[in-house]
Enzyme design. Structure first.
Site, PDB file in Angstrom:
ATOM      1  N   SER A  87      10.669  -0.189   8.146  1.00  0.00           N
ATOM      2  CA  SER A  87       9.696   1.135   8.367  1.00  0.00           C
ATOM      3  C   SER A  87       8.645   1.073   8.706  1.00  0.00           C
ATOM      4  O   SER A  87       7.922   1.658   9.380  1.00  0.00           O
ATOM      5  CB  SER A  87       9.981   2.083   7.023  1.00  0.00           C
ATOM      6  OG  SER A  87       9.112   1.360   5.896  1.00  0.00           O
ATOM      7  N   LYS A 114       3.978   2.945   2.922  1.00  0.00           N
ATOM      8  CA  LYS A 114       3.767   3.829   3.984  1.00  0.00           C
ATOM      9  C   LYS A 114       2.193   4.079   4.490  1.00  0.00           C
ATOM     10  O   LYS A 114       1.404   3.596   3.813  1.00  0.00           O
ATOM     11  CB  LYS A 114       4.271   5.120   3.804  1.00  0.00           C
ATOM     12  CG  LYS A 114       5.708   5.200   3.513  1.00  0.00           C
ATOM     13  CD  LYS A 114       6.657   4.823   4.565  1.00  0.00           C
ATOM     14  CE  LYS A 114       8.039   5.202   4.065  1.00  0.00           C
ATOM     15  NZ  LYS A 114       9.143   4.289   4.912  1.00  0.00           N
TER      16      LYS A 114
END
Length: 170
Positions: A48, A92
């Site tokens: 990711s 993230k």
């Protein structure tokens, strides 16, 4: 006299062992305090955050106090507790803070359709750098600020990708 000498040796041995155990206990307490309140080593893996963080295991150093003083900005890489699986910690990038308007591609694999949202009060918008393979705010919405665990400031390993982890938000 032999029994007294054996007891003295045993007591000295026991005292030394107890002193070492107390020292190890103090060390464990210090490590816990540093890891909980100051900084910690984070193992990040998965696709990711490509290309910033590799798919194989990457060791990162995250400080744990700036989010307590609202010193998190768009573009920062953060570690946070997953809003859907609380036992999981995810890495993230912050895209927007409360009150920001964020435009994002709804389904980058199938269309170019985009949507715009305003990040609610007390929340942040997070996304992975690899929008084609990231489960983030585009899927579950804005994340409560209280789920933040820290801000990544240094990549320890791998060294081949050494460089700044900071990037401009979209």
């Amino acid at each position: 006299m032999g029994v007294r000498n054996n007891v003295t040796v045993f007591l000295n041995f026991a005292k030394e062992g107890f002193d070492k155990a107390v020292l190890v206990g103090k060390l464990c307490c210090c490590v816990h305090v540093v890891n909980t309140y100051f900084c910690s080593v984070v193992l990040a893996y998965g696709p990711s955050m490509l290309p910033t963080i590799s798919t194989s295991s990457s060791l990162l150093l995250a400080e744990r106090f700036s989010h307590r003083f609202n010193k998190v900005d768009p573009g920062d890489i953060v570690i946070l507790r997953s809003p859907e699986v609380p036992r999981k910690i995810v890495t993230k990038r912050v895209i927007g803070l409360e009150g920001d308007r964020v435009t994002y591609v709804v389904d980058p694999n199938n269309s170019d359709k985009s949507d715009t949202v305003v990040v609610p009060k007390g929340h942040i918008w997070i996304e992975g750098d690899n929008i084609y393979n990231s489960y983030d705010s585009r899927n579950f919405g804005a994340v409560p600020f209280g789920l933040l665990q820290g801000k990544v400031f240094w990549r320890i390993w791998p060294l081949k990708d050494f460089g700044s982890l900071r990037r401009r938000a979209k």
